[in-house]
Design a protein around this motif. Structure first.
Motif, short mmCIF file in Angstrom:
data_model
loop_
_atom_site.label_atom_id
_atom_site.label_comp_id
_atom_site.label_asym_id
_atom_site.label_seq_id
_atom_site.Cartn_x
_atom_site.Cartn_y
_atom_site.Cartn_z
N HIS A 145 0.83 -1.20 0.00
CA HIS A 145 0.00 0.00 0.00
C HIS A 145 0.87 1.26 0.00
CE1 HIS A 145 0.68 -1.34 4.12
NE2 HIS A 145 0.64 -0.07 4.49
N MET A 155 2.87 4.55 0.72
CA MET A 155 3.65 5.08 1.84
C MET A 155 3.85 6.58 1.65
SD MET A 155 4.42 2.83 4.05
CE MET A 155 2.84 2.07 3.84
N ASN A 212 1.02 6.54 7.66
CA ASN A 212 1.04 5.21 7.04
C ASN A 212 2.36 4.51 7.27
OD1 ASN A 212 -1.54 5.55 6.10
ND2 ASN A 212 -0.94 6.13 4.04
N LYS A 270 2.52 3.37 10.96
CA LYS A 270 1.61 2.25 11.18
C LYS A 270 2.18 0.95 10.61
CE LYS A 270 -2.81 3.10 10.67
NZ LYS A 270 -4.16 3.28 10.08
#
Length: 78
Positions: free
Chosen positions: A60, A62, A67, A70
């Motif tokens: 996914h 960045m 993000n 996480k």
């Protein structure tokens, strides 16, 4: 050349033993960020020799520091 989105561990320097995400790379340098000390807007320029590449490539986006933080938190917990 290390692909963008790869999680790496620093082997040398001030950030030794820390985990980072590759946000940019070119022929000679890799630019890494952890979303906290090193933001995505101002990544650390690092020689790839001083990095240990993990087998984890994030699929996914960045694009934000949140993000990145996480993803690295989930990686450290696993």
């Amino acid at each position: 050349m290390i692909p963008i989105g790869t999680i790496v561990k620093a082997k040398a320097g001030r950030d030794k033993e820390g985990f980072f995400v590759v946000v940019k790379s070119d022929e000679k340098w890799v630019y890494i960020a952890d979303g906290k000390r090193r933001k995505a807007e101002n990544p650390k320029k690092k020689n790839p020799i001083h990095l240990t590449v993990t087998n984890t490539v994030l699929s996914h986006s960045m694009d934000t520091n949140r993000n990145i933080r996480k993803a690295l938190t989930q990686f450290r917990e696993d």
